[in-house]
Design a protein around this motif. Structure first.
Motif, PDB file in Angstrom:
ATOM      1  N   HIS A 204     -12.504  -2.924  -5.393  1.00 42.79           N
ATOM      2  CA  HIS A 204     -12.933  -3.589  -4.161  1.00 42.79           C
ATOM      3  C   HIS A 204     -14.413  -3.355  -3.927  1.00 42.79           C
ATOM      4  CE1 HIS A 204     -13.032  -4.662   0.161  1.00 42.79           C
ATOM      5  NE2 HIS A 204     -13.819  -3.600   0.263  1.00 42.79           N
TER       6      HIS A 204
ATOM      7  N   GLY B 171      -1.969   2.153  -4.936  1.00 39.84           N
ATOM      8  CA  GLY B 171      -2.430   3.391  -4.336  1.00 39.84           C
ATOM      9  C   GLY B 171      -2.767   4.392  -5.437  1.00 39.84           C
TER      10      GLY B 171
ATOM     11  N   PHE C 298      -6.226   1.712  -6.436  1.00 39.71           N
ATOM     12  CA  PHE C 298      -7.253   1.038  -5.644  1.00 39.71           C
ATOM     13  C   PHE C 298      -8.552   1.842  -5.677  1.00 39.71           C
ATOM     14  CE2 PHE C 298      -9.391   0.043  -1.588  1.00 39.71           C
ATOM     15  CZ  PHE C 298      -9.380  -1.341  -1.623  1.00 39.71           C
TER      16      PHE C 298
ATOM     17  N   SER D 248     -12.390   1.689  -4.339  1.00 42.72           N
ATOM     18  CA  SER D 248     -13.175   0.981  -3.326  1.00 42.72           C
ATOM     19  C   SER D 248     -14.598   1.509  -3.311  1.00 42.72           C
ATOM     20  CB  SER D 248     -12.536   1.171  -1.941  1.00 42.72           C
ATOM     21  OG  SER D 248     -13.253   0.463  -0.952  1.00 42.72           O
TER      22      SER D 248
ATOM     23  N   TRP E 206       0.825  -1.205   0.000  1.00 41.82           N
ATOM     24  CA  TRP E 206       0.000   0.000   0.000  1.00 41.82           C
ATOM     25  C   TRP E 206       0.860   1.256   0.000  1.00 41.82           C
ATOM     26  CZ3 TRP E 206      -5.129  -0.336  -0.662  1.00 41.82           C
ATOM     27  CH2 TRP E 206      -5.738  -1.574  -0.412  1.00 41.82           C
TER      28      TRP E 206
ATOM     29  N   TRP F 235      -6.141   5.346  -2.599  1.00 45.28           N
ATOM     30  CA  TRP F 235      -7.508   4.867  -2.362  1.00 45.28           C
ATOM     31  C   TRP F 235      -8.474   5.914  -2.897  1.00 45.28           C
ATOM     32  CZ3 TRP F 235     -11.870   6.706   0.015  1.00 45.28           C
ATOM     33  CH2 TRP F 235     -12.845   5.791   0.443  1.00 45.28           C
TER      34      TRP F 235
ATOM     35  N   SER G 245     -12.787   6.525  -4.263  1.00 44.31           N
ATOM     36  CA  SER G 245     -14.115   5.947  -4.096  1.00 44.31           C
ATOM     37  C   SER G 245     -15.185   6.955  -4.490  1.00 44.31           C
ATOM     38  CB  SER G 245     -14.319   5.532  -2.631  1.00 44.31           C
ATOM     39  OG  SER G 245     -15.658   5.155  -2.388  1.00 44.31           O
TER      40      SER G 245
ATOM     41  N   MET H 160       0.032   5.316   0.244  1.00 44.80           N
ATOM     42  CA  MET H 160      -0.958   6.374   0.407  1.00 44.80           C
ATOM     43  C   MET H 160      -0.260   7.716   0.615  1.00 44.80           C
ATOM     44  SD  MET H 160      -3.744   4.719   0.091  1.00 44.80           S
ATOM     45  CE  MET H 160      -4.391   3.053   0.241  1.00 44.80           C
TER      46      MET H 160
END
Length: 356
Positions: free
Chosen positions: A237, A135, A194, A196, A56, A137, A139, A58
């Protein structure tokens, strides 16, 4: 093959020397594993456990204030202790009382320039020679529900579509700016992005496929196109029973689907492999609600072998992993059993794991 080469082979549709094994776990489990293996750093732990860890990466956020007990979206956090676990819950949804006309007044829309890309790049470059990196994250739906509340967020999609689109437009714009800056800053040291968006329960979707297509499909496709334009893979995800969305997710351009909760309705791994195994990579699947935390090491080994038999039946297209974060209190012996099972399955064991 080293871990990086092994995972990249899977991502490129090739057959590696063995199926990779990744692990997701909480901070408490990280501490337990480091203590068990007598190591201090994350990279030392990955090496000791012979993990093909997807590392990961970030970018931290400078809040420009002393009020840091919030997410980057301004959602207040409440620290919870439950047994051995310590975690944050979301507080009052900050956009609860906002309307279309007042959205511009919201003070916590995150700014791309406030992220620390330099530190993210430094960490990625440490991991990059031996491990695949992932990386940041990003969404849509999860951020929306944090800011409006889950119940209100679900109702908005039906009763307040204009407001929902206005908020989602801002969520997309903020993250797209950050994502582009991140990808430019990290360059070749990042491999996967990623995305999510939890869309499922144990039994069904949280929203209908029609609602998903109306509000989220085009937005996700734009992100996939952007990520692919930088030569990166898309890791998507969504917990739960999401099989009805998988074809649409593939249409958008996702490359990897996680976490494959096979005990959820419609998520049978044999079915998923037969329907989608030539189109996407599966990541996860090893059952984490009962077997990993409460079963025996033998139960875990049997479960892991089943996932390998079904999702890696052709030696391709699967990265073995817990189907979500391994929770505090899970026996270390069970976690080791997962990693060992992958090694045994591939007719390869390791001195460090065999000596546990």
């Amino acid at each position: 093959m080293n871990p990086r080469e092994r995972v990249l082979a899977i991502l490129n549709g090739e057959k590696p020397d063995r199926i990779p094994v990744d692990l997701w776990y909480t901070g408490e489990i990280a501490d337990d594993l480091k203590k068990h293996f007598h190591v201090n750093s994350d990279l030392e732990l990955y090496k000791s456990m012979q993990l093909d860890k997807i590392v990961w990466v970030m970018a931290g956020y400078d809040f420009k204030s002393t009020d840091t007990n919030r997410t980057v979206w301004g959602v207040p956090l409440k620290r919870i202790t439950s047994g051995k676990a310590v975690y944050d819950e979301f507080g009052e949804p900050p956009l609860k009382n906002y309307n279309i006309d007042s959205l511009d007044e919201y003070p916590f829309w995150p700014k791309a320039e406030n992220y620390d890309y330099d530190k993210a790049r430094q960490w990625a470059q440490q991991a990059y020679p031996n491990y695949v990196t992932i990386g940041p994250w990003i969404s849509f739906f999860e951020v929306y529900c944090q800011m409006r509340g889950l119940q209100q967020g679900l109702m908005d999609l039906v009763l307040e579509p204009d407001l929902a689109n206005s908020i989602l437009d801002r969520i997309e714009e903020c993250q797209t700016r950050m994502l582009e800056t991140f990808l430019k800053a990290l360059g070749d040291s990042i491999d996967i992005v990623f995305v999510s968006d939890d869309m499922g329960t144990q039994e069904n979707l949280l929203i209908s496929p029609d609602i998903w297509e109306k509000f989220f499909k085009a937005r996700l496709a734009r992100w996939c196109d952007l990520i692919h334009s930088y030569g990166k893979k898309v890791f998507y995800h969504s917990d739960g029973a999401v099989e009805p969305l998988i074809s649409g997710l593939i249409d958008c351009g996702i490359d990897i689907l996680n976490p494959i909760q096979r005990i959820c309705k419609g998520m049978d791994t044999k079915l998923l492999k037969s329907k989608y195994g030539d189109k996407i990579v599966f990541h996860g699947a090893v059952e984490n609600q009962s077997i990993l935390p409460f079963g025996s090491p033998e139960d875990v080994a049997k479960e892991t072998k089943y996932c390998l038999d079904t999702l890696a039946s052709d030696g391709r297209g699967y990265i073995a992993c817990s189907c979500h974060n391994i929770q505090a209190g899970t026996p270390v012996e069970n976690i080791i059993a997962l990693a060992k099972a992958v090694c045994y399955y591939n007719r390869s064991t390791t001195k460090s794991l065999n000596s546990c």
